[in-house]
Design an enzyme around this catalytic site. Structure first.
Site, mmCIF file in Angstrom:
data_model
loop_
_atom_site.group_PDB
_atom_site.id
_atom_site.type_symbol
_atom_site.label_atom_id
_atom_site.label_comp_id
_atom_site.label_asym_id
_atom_site.label_seq_id
_atom_site.Cartn_x
_atom_site.Cartn_y
_atom_site.Cartn_z
ATOM 1 N N CYS A 454 1.432 6.004 -2.893
ATOM 2 C CA CYS A 454 0.185 6.448 -1.854
ATOM 3 C C CYS A 454 -1.097 6.145 -2.374
ATOM 4 O O CYS A 454 -2.074 5.697 -1.828
ATOM 5 C CB CYS A 454 0.274 7.842 -1.759
ATOM 6 S SG CYS A 454 0.204 9.162 -2.837
ATOM 7 N N HIS A 827 -1.135 13.774 -3.498
ATOM 8 C CA HIS A 827 -0.844 12.728 -2.374
ATOM 9 C C HIS A 827 -2.230 12.151 -2.218
ATOM 10 O O HIS A 827 -3.303 12.842 -2.087
ATOM 11 C CB HIS A 827 -0.474 13.501 -1.207
ATOM 12 C CG HIS A 827 -0.150 12.565 -0.027
ATOM 13 N ND1 HIS A 827 0.735 11.180 -0.408
ATOM 14 C CD2 HIS A 827 -0.485 12.414 0.913
ATOM 15 C CE1 HIS A 827 0.882 10.632 0.966
ATOM 16 N NE2 HIS A 827 0.055 11.085 1.556
#
Length: 996
Positions: A454, A827
């Site tokens: 990510c 994330h």
């Protein structure tokens, strides 16, 4: 006597008179009488019991039978013979079409009087055969319950040996066809009681004959896995499972999941129907069996079954939390389904619209069950927030609903997620990542996460949304001797033109992977961005050197020479320059060094130092004057190129404001004067930013991006171990260092240094401070005397007279957010919008150098939220508030685009000229063909998957109208009485909807 009794029963006398006469007949029956009279009375009482049209007549028949069975056992045994019972069971009793429903009750009544008779064994043998035959005829729940009652009271009549196993299997078949035809509460309770009697008989048989359990369970699985049945089997089968000993669970599940004869469709059908059993009230251990089978399927890697079943059933399971009677089991199943479904956010996101309503309903119920469930549900939701961060727009309503409930700590969350995952090997689920049926409604394309990538996806999307950079990359010619840039061009081209909802950046990842990164581990997106830009820059520089050598050998035209000797694309787009000056505090000598940069790394000031501008949004109207601290010894500064400034201290209320716009060194004899009076005039109220200012302005106890830039540009004292070696003094001296921007980049990248090394834990910890982000930012850039004079000639008012600085205006275009508390985990996702110049290409540009406008970039420009494969519409409000709602989600890397002005005019003219000549970037032939082929392939894949999925899903048991649970709950808010599910009542409609 039988004639007398019949006459009395059939007479029109009042019941109390009849009762007295019947009592006399019964008393007389206790006396000795001949066999013929006994038979006559037994025949009459049998007729009354089996065909009596009133309860009163049946009660009289029963009473007479009991008297004769007790006082005349020989005659009763002779009457109650095998042949008579066989006739009753096979032919029935009564007129054709009106056969009695009480035959089994009658037999049960008579059996107690022949248990010790010589004919008892013959009767038992007959009944063992006949009850098996009866069950094979699929009697109604009521008749099945009567058989069960008979066999429970007289276990000698239960079939034995192979017939016993067959009996159990056929009884389960009967249960599978049970249906409650009425919605009345009394009828439903009667139905539940009948089912419990039948399943209770199975439990009794299994206790005495454990060898019958496994064949029975095999039959049960055959029923629930059948894909040929027109109607789904009854949920009453849940009552069977509750009586299976739990110690058999592991073996049963292992046999099922490893049985190659069971197809995936059958298994999916079976587990889907088992999950429907959570709605069966009063069942025990049903949730344990469901979870055990789900775990068993995960153990043999049947992930496709688990995914399909979870996505099709999770909403129905969730809806059952409304009902206290099944809430505990439903919550257990829901917890496992969500905590195990970790490869994708799909399952959790299906529940998001329903969570606020359920939470409100449970709060309204205000029971111990509801309170406990709320706390467990909140823990579960926070686990999902942690696992699937990056959806602030979707999560805000849910977070608002559960804000008053306890929040689990991170260790607890990690424990729950680690304990329930289907597999610890993420690559085993790679092919099961979210299947997106179509491109996002935004028209944008997502990037597939290749295993903690990510960080790369967020950076690529931010660079792609930098439209000037994107157009330049897409316009690159074929054979440009830049392999990494070519891969980026291909990636950008697919993001621009692919029909896929998301594409895989695998090729670009392998080419741009920093060699020190660990595969599969989370990385720092800022570190990746620096490495990527440096690689692209060095690659182009190498190409330029090659062409320089070609030029020297006279193999290169002047046009090509001009093209390749310019700045690299990275320098044009992201390159800025900074002057670092160090002044010796003894001899006042100043040394300076100019350096290029592609991003500014902004540290957080110490807690005792709070450098602030006047606002987090910096329109010129709100930038105050710079205050200069008077020198202690003015004579020292005569002719000095330095004006020292004391940074304001947080505890000093009189500390002067140090706006970003005017920081820097002052030349000899020059003083920073306040900006013109119209800077804070009444026009400020007319500024389009005025309405936005209140919500965007940073609170007093938080920081803003201008604060961090002010701190970055403020003078730093070099003392003690950090003393400066002054060449003029030829020794270490106290000194002061300051940085000044001398050239603002076209795209300004700001990295907020949130990760610092903690020597106690030996880990990098994260600074979670909320930093307000201005949508418009003004940066002070040093200009030369000639440039300053030119600016004044063109009427620019961006610099104070003689200050040597001008404000360069930047518009926010991307924000990369890190969710988590460590750089090694968490994330990344990003917010982006396309910032472009508002001057139409058709208009000729004014050659006079105009300053950047103070007006905000059009606030209507759409923001997007990029979170790996998912792309959605968003807003600047979401960007501004994300950390307020989700404290671990903090802005990390910011991209700003420079407004048209002095510094960017040449670059912008070149870009505008290119746009006028070429319009949309034209891709070379090979790239266009590759995109076209992939789009065709994608359509073919979609067609094939649609066919396969239709065949696969058609096997799933239907769960019609599960959403009625929620609709009913909403409607019941205004109803009276205790029938609402939230109140735990059992009104006819809601209760029937629960069980069936």
């Amino acid at each position: 006597m039988d004639k007398i009794l019949e006459a009395v029963v059939m007479s029109s006398y009042p019941n109390n008179v009849k009762q007295g006469l019947v009592r006399r007949v019964i008393e007389a029956a206790k006396q000795p009488m001949d066999s013929e009279q006994c038979w006559s009375m037994l025949e009459l009482s049998t007729k009354l019991y089996l065909t009596g049209d009133t309860k009163y007549k049946r009660e009289i028949g029963k009473e007479v039978l009991e008297v004769y069975g007790h006082y005349h056992p020989e005659e009763f045994e002779e009457f109650f013979n095998v042949r008579f019972l066989l006739s009753l069971l096979q032919e029935g009793y009564g007129p054709l079409g009106k056969r009695s429903h009480y035959v089994l009750d009658y037999i049960q009544l008579g059996l107690q009087f022949v248990l010790e008779s010589p004919s008892a064994n013959s009767i038992f043998s007959l009944l063992r055969i006949e009850v098996l035959r009866k069950v094979c005829e699929r009697p109604s729940p009521k008749q099945c319950a009567k058989i069960s009652k008979l066999l429970t009271q007289h276990p000698q009549c239960i079939p034995t040996g192979k017939h016993q196993v067959l009996f159990c299997q056929q009884l389960i078949r009967c249960i599978g066809q049970f249906q409650c035809v009425s919605e009345g509460e009394e009828d439903i309770m009667e139905f539940l009681e009948q089912v419990n009697k039948v399943s209770g008989l199975l439990q009794r048989i299994w206790r005495t004959q454990t060898s019958a359990i496994l064949p029975s369970l095999k039959e049960l699985f055959t029923i629930i896995s059948s894909t040929e049945e027109q109607e789904a089997p009854s949920n009453a089968l849940a009552s069977v499972v509750q009586f299976v000993p739990l110690e058999l669970m592991d073996g049963v599940i292992r046999n099922l999941t490893n049985d190659d004869s069971i197809t995936d469709v059958q298994m999916m059908t079976a587990i889907g129907r088992m999950i429907d059993w959570v709605s069966w009230p009063l069942g025990k251990n049903i949730d344990k069996w469901i979870i055990a089978l789900l775990k068993g399927l995960a153990a043999v890697k049947k992930f496709s079954i688990l995914i399909e079943v979870t996505l099709s059933k999770i909403e129905k399971v969730f809806s059952k939390l409304l009902y206290p009677i099944v809430r505990e089991g439903a919550l257990s199943v829901l917890q496992y389904m969500l905590l195990s479904f970790q490869h994708s956010h799909e399952a959790f996101h299906l529940l998001l619209p329903h969570i606020p309503r359920l939470v409100a309903s449970l709060k309204k119920e205000n029971s111990n069950s509801a309170t406990s469930s709320l706390e467990q549900l909140a823990e579960l939701i926070h686990c999902m927030f942690f696992r699937f961060s990056g959806f602030p727009d979707l999560y805000e309503p849910v977070l608002e609903a559960i804000k008053a409930l306890p929040i689990p700590n991170e260790d607890r969350i990690k424990h729950l997620l680690g304990q329930n995952a289907w597999t610890s090997q993420k690559n085993e689920l790679a092919c099961f990542y979210p299947r997106l049926a179509s491109k996002s409604e935004t028209g944008k394309i997502g990037l597939i996460n290749l295993g903690n990538t990510c960080y790369m996806n967020s950076i690529i999307q931010s660079l792609f949304m930098a439209s000037d950079f994107r157009h330049s990359v897409l316009n690159l010619t074929e054979g440009n001797s830049q392999p990494l840039m070519t891969k980026l061009q291909w990636l950008f081209a697919f993001l621009e033109h692919s029909q896929r909802p998301a594409i895989s950046p695998e090729s670009f990842l392998s080419a741009s992977w920093p060699p020190w990164f660990t595969p599969g581990a989370q990385q720092d997106c800022s570190e990746y961005l620096k490495y990527l830009l440096d690689r692209l820059h060095e690659e182009e520089k190498t190409g330029k050197r090659i062409y320089q050598k070609l030029k020297e050998s006279s193999l290169m035209s002047q046009a090509v020479e001009h093209h390749y000797l310019n700045k690299t694309l990275i320098e044009k787009m992201f390159g800025g320059k900074m002057m670092t000056k160090i002044r010796c505090l003894k001899c006042l000598n100043v040394s300076s060094r100019e350096e290029a940069f592609t991003d500014l790394s902004l540290a957080f000031p110490p807690s005792d130092r709070h450098v602030r501008g006047s606002t987090s949004v910096l329109p010129v109207e709100e930038i105050g004057p710079q205050f200069i601290e008077p020198p202690e010894n003015p004579s020292q500064l005569t002719g000095s190129p330095w004006v020292p400034r004391k940074p304001p201290m947080a505890r000093d209320p009189a500390a002067p404001l140090m706006p970003v716009e005017t920081l820097g060194f002052q030349e000899t004899g020059e003083a920073a004067s306040p900006l013109s009076s119209n800077a804070v005039g009444g026009d400020a109220a007319k500024d389009p930013l005025s309405a936005f200012r209140e919500q965007a302005c940073a609170p007093k106890d938080s920081r803003s991006v201008p604060d961090l830039i002010n701190y970055f540009l403020s003078p730093e004292r070099l003392t003690a171990e950090n003393k400066y070696h002054c060449e003029k003094c030829a020794s270490l001296q106290d000194a002061e260092k300051v940085a000044e921007l001398t050239e603002g980049p076209h795209y300004l990248i700001l990295t907020l240094l949130r990760f610092s090394f903690d020597p106690r834990t030996m880990k990098r910890k994260k600074i979670l401070d909320n930093v307000s982000i201005p949508v418009v930012l003004k940066l002070p850039v040093l200009v030369t005397a000639e440039e300053n004079e030119e600016i004044c000639q063109h009427g620019k008012d961006r610099t104070a007279p003689g200050s040597g600085f001008m404000s360069v205006v930047y518009d926010l275009c991307s924000v990369v957010v890190h969710s988590g508390i460590s750089s090694e985990s968490g994330h990344y996702y990003c917010y982006s919008r396309e910032c472009t110049d508002t001057i139409p290409h058709g208009q000729p540009q004014d050659r006079a150098l105009k300053p950047a406008s103070d007006k905000p970039l059009d606030f209507e420009i759409q923001w997007y939220l990029f979170n790996d494969t998912r792309v959605s519409f968003s807003s600047f409000e979401s960007v501004s508030n994300v950390t307020s709602f989700f404290p671990k989600d903090t802005a990390y890397v910011l991209f700003y685009r420079q407004r048209p002005g002095r510094q960017g005019c040449l670059l912008r003219e070149a870009l505008a000229e290119a746009d006028r000549l070429h319009g949309e970037p034209s891709l070379h032939k090979d790239l266009m063909e590759a995109i076209s082929k992939d789009n065709i392939l994608y359509l073919q894949e979609q067609e094939k998957e649609a066919r396969n999925r239709a065949a696969y899903i058609s096997a799933l048991p239907k769960s019609p109208l599960w959403w009625r649970d929620f609709d009913r709950d909403k409607d019941d808010d205004s109803s009276s009485g205790g029938c609402s599910p939230a109140a735990g009542g059992s009104g006819s409609g809601s209760f029937h909807g629960l069980v069936f």
